[in-house]
Design a protein around this motif. Structure first.
Motif, PDB file in Angstrom:
ATOM      1  N   GLY A   9      39.249  52.302  42.314  1.00 47.45           N
ATOM      2  CA  GLY A   9      40.251  51.242  42.232  1.00 47.45           C
ATOM      3  C   GLY A   9      39.716  49.854  42.456  1.00 47.45           C
ATOM      4  N   SER A  10      38.435  49.722  42.749  1.00 48.21           N
ATOM      5  CA  SER A  10      37.861  48.406  43.005  1.00 48.21           C
ATOM      6  C   SER A  10      37.506  47.708  41.700  1.00 48.21           C
ATOM      7  CB  SER A  10      36.612  48.535  43.889  1.00 48.21           C
ATOM      8  OG  SER A  10      35.593  49.245  43.200  1.00 48.21           O
ATOM      9  N   SER A  11      37.269  46.399  41.800  1.00 50.13           N
ATOM     10  CA  SER A  11      36.895  45.601  40.645  1.00 50.13           C
ATOM     11  C   SER A  11      36.128  44.384  41.116  1.00 50.13           C
ATOM     12  CB  SER A  11      38.141  45.157  39.865  1.00 50.13           C
ATOM     13  OG  SER A  11      37.810  44.205  38.875  1.00 50.13           O
ATOM     14  N   ALA A  12      35.156  43.959  40.333  1.00 54.34           N
ATOM     15  CA  ALA A  12      34.419  42.742  40.637  1.00 54.34           C
ATOM     16  C   ALA A  12      35.161  41.509  40.134  1.00 54.34           C
ATOM     17  CB  ALA A  12      33.027  42.797  40.014  1.00 54.34           C
ATOM     18  N   ASN A  13      36.251  41.735  39.416  1.00 57.76           N
ATOM     19  CA  ASN A  13      37.050  40.649  38.865  1.00 57.76           C
ATOM     20  C   ASN A  13      37.848  39.973  39.984  1.00 57.76           C
ATOM     21  OD1 ASN A  13      39.263  39.203  37.479  1.00 57.76           O
ATOM     22  ND2 ASN A  13      38.462  40.203  35.646  1.00 57.76           N
ATOM     23  N   PHE A  14      37.798  38.648  40.026  1.00 57.31           N
ATOM     24  CA  PHE A  14      38.462  37.881  41.086  1.00 57.31           C
ATOM     25  C   PHE A  14      39.797  37.319  40.608  1.00 57.31           C
ATOM     26  CE2 PHE A  14      38.749  34.204  44.116  1.00 57.31           C
ATOM     27  CZ  PHE A  14      38.699  34.944  45.290  1.00 57.31           C
ATOM     28  N   HIS A  15      40.384  37.950  39.620  1.00 50.63           N
ATOM     29  CA  HIS A  15      41.626  37.438  39.058  1.00 50.63           C
ATOM     30  C   HIS A  15      42.733  37.354  40.112  1.00 50.63           C
ATOM     31  CE1 HIS A  15      45.384  37.308  36.726  1.00 50.63           C
ATOM     32  NE2 HIS A  15      44.657  36.623  35.867  1.00 50.63           N
ATOM     33  N   THR A  16      43.636  36.436  39.888  1.00 53.88           N
ATOM     34  CA  THR A  16      44.789  36.216  40.758  1.00 53.88           C
ATOM     35  C   THR A  16      45.501  37.517  41.106  1.00 53.88           C
ATOM     36  OG1 THR A  16      45.115  34.137  39.567  1.00 53.88           O
ATOM     37  CG2 THR A  16      46.918  34.888  40.973  1.00 53.88           C
ATOM     38  N   PHE A  17      45.710  38.363  40.130  1.00 57.29           N
ATOM     39  CA  PHE A  17      46.435  39.605  40.370  1.00 57.29           C
ATOM     40  C   PHE A  17      45.634  40.577  41.243  1.00 57.29           C
ATOM     41  CE2 PHE A  17      48.970  39.028  36.191  1.00 57.29           C
ATOM     42  CZ  PHE A  17      49.946  38.299  36.865  1.00 57.29           C
ATOM     43  N   MET A  18      44.314  40.553  41.139  1.00 53.81           N
ATOM     44  CA  MET A  18      43.495  41.390  42.002  1.00 53.81           C
ATOM     45  C   MET A  18      43.578  40.894  43.447  1.00 53.81           C
ATOM     46  SD  MET A  18      42.098  43.990  40.515  1.00 53.81           S
ATOM     47  CE  MET A  18      40.999  44.403  41.871  1.00 53.81           C
ATOM     48  N   ARG A  19      43.501  39.593  43.624  1.00 48.84           N
ATOM     49  CA  ARG A  19      43.530  39.020  44.972  1.00 48.84           C
ATOM     50  C   ARG A  19      44.856  39.280  45.686  1.00 48.84           C
ATOM     51  NH1 ARG A  19      41.762  34.171  42.263  1.00 48.84           N
ATOM     52  NH2 ARG A  19      43.686  33.129  42.908  1.00 48.84           N
ATOM     53  N   SER A  20      45.921  39.360  44.923  1.00 46.71           N
ATOM     54  CA  SER A  20      47.255  39.427  45.526  1.00 46.71           C
ATOM     55  C   SER A  20      47.926  40.792  45.410  1.00 46.71           C
ATOM     56  CB  SER A  20      48.162  38.372  44.875  1.00 46.71           C
ATOM     57  OG  SER A  20      48.286  38.593  43.479  1.00 46.71           O
ATOM     58  N   LYS A  21      47.197  41.802  44.972  1.00 47.98           N
ATOM     59  CA  LYS A  21      47.824  43.088  44.666  1.00 47.98           C
ATOM     60  C   LYS A  21      48.512  43.748  45.862  1.00 47.98           C
ATOM     61  CE  LYS A  21      43.551  45.814  45.205  1.00 47.98           C
ATOM     62  NZ  LYS A  21      42.719  44.687  45.694  1.00 47.98           N
ATOM     63  N   ASN A  22      48.057  43.443  47.083  1.00 47.53           N
ATOM     64  CA  ASN A  22      48.664  44.074  48.261  1.00 47.53           C
ATOM     65  C   ASN A  22      49.836  43.283  48.833  1.00 47.53           C
ATOM     66  OD1 ASN A  22      46.788  46.190  48.196  1.00 47.53           O
ATOM     67  ND2 ASN A  22      45.294  44.988  49.349  1.00 47.53           N
ATOM     68  N   LEU A  23      50.161  42.139  48.242  1.00 51.89           N
ATOM     69  CA  LEU A  23      51.246  41.307  48.762  1.00 51.89           C
ATOM     70  C   LEU A  23      52.625  41.768  48.304  1.00 51.89           C
ATOM     71  CD1 LEU A  23      49.723  37.712  48.360  1.00 51.89           C
ATOM     72  CD2 LEU A  23      49.761  39.167  50.403  1.00 51.89           C
ATOM     73  N   TRP A  24      52.677  42.615  47.296  1.00 54.99           N
ATOM     74  CA  TRP A  24      53.967  43.063  46.763  1.00 54.99           C
ATOM     75  C   TRP A  24      54.677  44.044  47.693  1.00 54.99           C
ATOM     76  CZ3 TRP A  24      55.883  40.752  42.497  1.00 54.99           C
ATOM     77  CH2 TRP A  24      54.991  40.077  41.659  1.00 54.99           C
ATOM     78  N   ALA A  25      53.911  44.786  48.475  1.00 61.78           N
ATOM     79  CA  ALA A  25      54.485  45.861  49.292  1.00 61.78           C
ATOM     80  C   ALA A  25      55.540  45.364  50.269  1.00 61.78           C
ATOM     81  CB  ALA A  25      53.375  46.586  50.050  1.00 61.78           C
TER      82      ALA A  25
END
Length: 255
Positions: free
Chosen positions: A63-79
């Motif tokens: 599930g990891s990614s080297a991509n620093f996209h906005t959605f990757m950075r914030s993916k845990n904020l939705w919970a």
């Protein structure tokens, strides 16, 4: 169906520890569309996230990614808002600018398959959220006809690409978010504004302007104002509140 489970912290509280899952959604005889589901307890909706640029997150099996996209950075904020988040990858580069492939049948069919997969799996209101070039992916999808539109509850665009638009006949809830200092020539502030101004008067719509944060490097990159760098909490809060407000008819009365 390939499934890999990984343990991730929500970043909110220990009690909200969730198990994220990688799902490879089949596509004909071609490479599958890889997705990463970051769930939460008693979810009220699910948001499918389509990044900009070439669209390739290159999600690994863990599930990891080297991509620093906005959605990757914030993916845990939705919970914290009771929303399941799904990062949608692509097995091939979708291109940038005029040479992009986001409107072609292959890409749109992949979106359809992912939407249907999560609709059947989670039985929750489905929202699609595109950033930058990802806004072309989601707007093309909602413009694709009633059968596609019937699968989703609403659409969100952020840092909207200049060619993205939503047909006047589309009546679902629409939100547009843009940073006031976005300096990327391909994503003018006016594009997000015009999408909301063109909405039918009887449909739910909202325009959100965000200020502040940090801008570094390429002005069209994810670390610039264009990518809402260091404004992720406000960025996600705005989208989450709109989703919950406009998904309410579905989940009111659910346990």
């Amino acid at each position: 169906m390939k499934l890999i489970q990984i343990i991730m912290f929500s970043g909110i509280a220990f009690s909200n520890l969730v198990s994220a899952q990688v799902f490879d959604v089949p596509y004909k005889d071609d490479a599958p569309t890889r997705t990463l589901l970051v769930p939460t307890q008693k979810a009220k909706a699910v948001v499918l996230l389509f990044p900009g640029g070439g669209g390739m997150l290159r999600l690994k099996d863990d599930g990891s990614s080297a991509n620093f996209h906005t959605f990757m950075r914030s993916k845990n904020l939705w919970a914290q808002y009771g929303i399941d988040a799904v990062l949608v990858d692509t097995p091939y580069d979708l291109g940038n600018g005029r040479a992009h492939s986001r409107s072609i049948r292959d890409h749109q069919q992949r979106i359809f398959n992912v939407v249907r997969f999560y609709k059947e799996k989670l039985n929750l209101p489905i929202w699609i959220f595109g950033h930058s070039m990802g806004t072309v992916s989601v707007t093309e999808f909602v413009n694709g006809g009633k059968d596609q539109a019937a699968l989703i509850s609403g659409v969100i665009v952020a840092g909207t690409y200049r060619s993205a638009s939503i047909d006047s006949g589309v009546s679902m809830p629409v939100q547009a978010i843009h940073h006031v200092d976005d300096g990327c020539a391909s994503t003018p502030f006016s594009t997000s504004e015009s999408i909301i101004k063109s909405r039918p008067s009887n449909s739910a719509s909202q325009f959100v302007a965000i200020e502040g944060g940090v801008s570094e490097g390429d002005i069209c990159g994810s670390k610039a104002y264009h990518g809402f760098n260091e404004k992720e909490p406000e960025f996600i809060q705005a989208a989450a509140q709109f989703i919950l407000k406009n998904s309410a008819p579905y989940f009111l009365g659910r346990p």
